[in-house]
Design a protein around this motif. Sequence first.
Motif, PDB file in Angstrom:
ATOM      1  N   ALA A   1      80.973  63.646  66.815  1.00  0.00           N
ATOM      2  CA  ALA A   1      80.855  64.428  67.980  1.00  0.00           C
ATOM      3  C   ALA A   1      81.435  63.692  69.399  1.00  0.00           C
ATOM      4  N   ALA A   2      82.139  64.710  70.151  1.00  0.00           N
ATOM      5  CA  ALA A   2      82.615  64.088  71.171  1.00  0.00           C
ATOM      6  C   ALA A   2      81.960  64.291  72.384  1.00  0.00           C
ATOM      7  N   GLY A   3      80.586  65.215  72.282  1.00  0.00           N
ATOM      8  CA  GLY A   3      80.058  65.374  73.552  1.00  0.00           C
ATOM      9  C   GLY A   3      78.948  64.466  73.671  1.00  0.00           C
ATOM     10  N   GLU A   4      78.295  64.164  74.906  1.00  0.00           N
ATOM     11  CA  GLU A   4      77.249  63.485  75.041  1.00  0.00           C
ATOM     12  C   GLU A   4      75.924  63.753  74.605  1.00  0.00           C
ATOM     13  N   PHE A   5      75.825  65.186  74.391  1.00  0.00           N
ATOM     14  CA  PHE A   5      74.622  65.761  74.110  1.00  0.00           C
ATOM     15  C   PHE A   5      75.011  66.446  72.631  1.00  0.00           C
ATOM     16  N   VAL A   6      73.906  66.518  71.806  1.00  0.00           N
ATOM     17  CA  VAL A   6      74.322  66.927  70.397  1.00  0.00           C
ATOM     18  C   VAL A   6      73.082  68.011  70.235  1.00  0.00           C
ATOM     19  N   LEU A   7      73.351  69.353  69.977  1.00  0.00           N
ATOM     20  CA  LEU A   7      72.529  70.123  69.301  1.00  0.00           C
ATOM     21  C   LEU A   7      72.475  70.546  67.865  1.00  0.00           C
ATOM     22  N   PHE A   8      71.531  70.013  67.237  1.00  0.00           N
ATOM     23  CA  PHE A   8      71.560  70.317  65.917  1.00  0.00           C
ATOM     24  C   PHE A   8      70.868  71.823  65.321  1.00  0.00           C
ATOM     25  N   CYS A   9      71.591  72.431  64.504  1.00  0.00           N
ATOM     26  CA  CYS A   9      71.158  73.816  64.219  1.00  0.00           C
ATOM     27  C   CYS A   9      71.152  74.141  62.545  1.00  0.00           C
ATOM     28  N   ASP A  10      70.179  74.756  62.120  1.00  0.00           N
ATOM     29  CA  ASP A  10      70.210  74.995  60.718  1.00  0.00           C
ATOM     30  C   ASP A  10      70.473  76.238  60.297  1.00  0.00           C
ATOM     31  N   ASP A  11      71.859  76.731  60.662  1.00  0.00           N
ATOM     32  CA  ASP A  11      72.257  77.893  60.190  1.00  0.00           C
ATOM     33  C   ASP A  11      71.488  79.059  60.637  1.00  0.00           C
ATOM     34  N   GLU A  12      71.063  79.136  61.792  1.00  0.00           N
ATOM     35  CA  GLU A  12      70.292  80.249  62.457  1.00  0.00           C
ATOM     36  C   GLU A  12      70.777  80.835  63.775  1.00  0.00           C
ATOM     37  N   TYR A  13      70.431  81.944  63.959  1.00  0.00           N
ATOM     38  CA  TYR A  13      71.109  82.635  65.298  1.00  0.00           C
ATOM     39  C   TYR A  13      70.479  81.807  66.571  1.00  0.00           C
ATOM     40  N   LEU A  14      71.261  81.583  67.531  1.00  0.00           N
ATOM     41  CA  LEU A  14      70.622  80.938  68.747  1.00  0.00           C
ATOM     42  C   LEU A  14      70.741  81.993  69.800  1.00  0.00           C
ATOM     43  N   GLU A  15      69.482  82.252  70.288  1.00  0.00           N
ATOM     44  CA  GLU A  15      69.553  83.150  71.539  1.00  0.00           C
ATOM     45  C   GLU A  15      70.612  82.726  72.719  1.00  0.00           C
ATOM     46  N   PRO A  16      71.267  83.690  73.361  1.00  0.00           N
ATOM     47  CA  PRO A  16      72.164  83.089  74.474  1.00  0.00           C
ATOM     48  C   PRO A  16      71.279  82.269  75.380  1.00  0.00           C
ATOM     49  N   GLY A  17      71.905  81.127  75.832  1.00  0.00           N
ATOM     50  CA  GLY A  17      71.124  80.366  76.659  1.00  0.00           C
ATOM     51  C   GLY A  17      70.290  79.378  76.312  1.00  0.00           C
ATOM     52  N   TYR A  18      70.438  79.123  74.788  1.00  0.00           N
ATOM     53  CA  TYR A  18      69.440  78.356  74.186  1.00  0.00           C
ATOM     54  C   TYR A  18      69.814  76.808  74.437  1.00  0.00           C
ATOM     55  N   ALA A  19      71.253  76.574  74.406  1.00  0.00           N
ATOM     56  CA  ALA A  19      71.530  75.097  74.805  1.00  0.00           C
ATOM     57  C   ALA A  19      71.581  74.704  76.070  1.00  0.00           C
ATOM     58  N   ALA A  20      71.753  75.769  76.934  1.00  0.00           N
ATOM     59  CA  ALA A  20      71.601  75.315  78.251  1.00  0.00           C
ATOM     60  C   ALA A  20      70.227  75.234  78.888  1.00  0.00           C
ATOM     61  N   GLU A  21      69.332  76.038  78.059  1.00  0.00           N
ATOM     62  CA  GLU A  21      67.841  75.864  78.694  1.00  0.00           C
ATOM     63  C   GLU A  21      67.218  74.159  78.043  1.00  0.00           C
ATOM     64  N   CYS A  22      67.722  74.114  76.715  1.00  0.00           N
ATOM     65  CA  CYS A  22      67.430  72.769  76.139  1.00  0.00           C
ATOM     66  C   CYS A  22      67.950  71.526  76.999  1.00  0.00           C
ATOM     67  N   LEU A  23      69.255  71.810  77.527  1.00  0.00           N
ATOM     68  CA  LEU A  23      70.028  70.615  78.210  1.00  0.00           C
ATOM     69  C   LEU A  23      69.295  70.264  79.629  1.00  0.00           C
TER      70      LEU A  23
END
Length: 299
Positions: A80-102
């Motif tokens: 990965a090139a990013g400082e942060f990594v979001l692991f996903c298990d082949d599931e749909y992500l609600e809009p804003g999921y990554a931003a809220e977690c960050l």
Amino acid sequence: MISIVVPTRNRAYTLRKVLPSYFVQDGVDEVLLVDDAGDDETADIAAAIAENFPNVALRIVRHDQRRGAAASRQDGAAAAAGEFVLFCDDEYLEPGYAAECLRLLLEHGAGAVSGRRVYMLAGETRAHALHRFGNGMRRGKPFDYALCENVNGAVFEGVVSLPITNSNILTRRSYVERFGFDPHYAGGNGYREESDFQMSLFLSGHPILASNDAHSVHLPMGEVRTGGQRVHAARKFFWSVRYNAYFLEKHYGRYARKVGLRQPLWLAKLHALFYLAWRNFFRPPLYAIVMSARFGLRT
């Protein structure tokens, strides 16, 4: 800033449905699929979807031999090139999921953050599933400390701090480099492989958070064609017991002292044995009956 890492194997059918939701996440610069020696059309489907999102890079890391989800997560984070990594298990992500977690990761100095996982029932839309789930569907605490298990459907509001949460977590790439995913969980259903990493974070003083303001949506079980959840119940039970014993032997002493548990290791293993038998053999048919009675929908 954020790299989404998806360990996958022969899940082209699922990725066709959920992958677009990764490319539209705010703050995501790249999506990495770690193809664990699969032989389906995953790469072609991912490339076709990525063409619609030119501002987010698609990268595919391929294993020539099957190595399991833990190694796939580790290799994806390493690439990965990013400082942060979001692991996903082949599931749909609600809009804003990554931003809220960050946001929560930075505000609370957390080790990892997830949203809530919602399981769709057959015949449901994502909107219906999210509405049905609300802030949870089960009264009780969101974590069972004696079993060291996240209670997925527990009712709570806002954000809670837990020893471990579900597998769709955002964390720092540096934490993956430091604590790592244990390759011991390579066979069977891989039970506890993501919990192991989170427990290492928790025991090192890095909080694990779960937020009600972000959701991942799991496809109905009838549409899940491959992966650990499709393993035969008896084999799934065997691997779950085996990996849980390894997990407890590795972490239980420090975990029990940190959270104030008094039950000895042998009792924790026995407790887990009965729980895993219930979860694998008895809970699924009862859950199907309850969901059908309450909502008229199949699991």
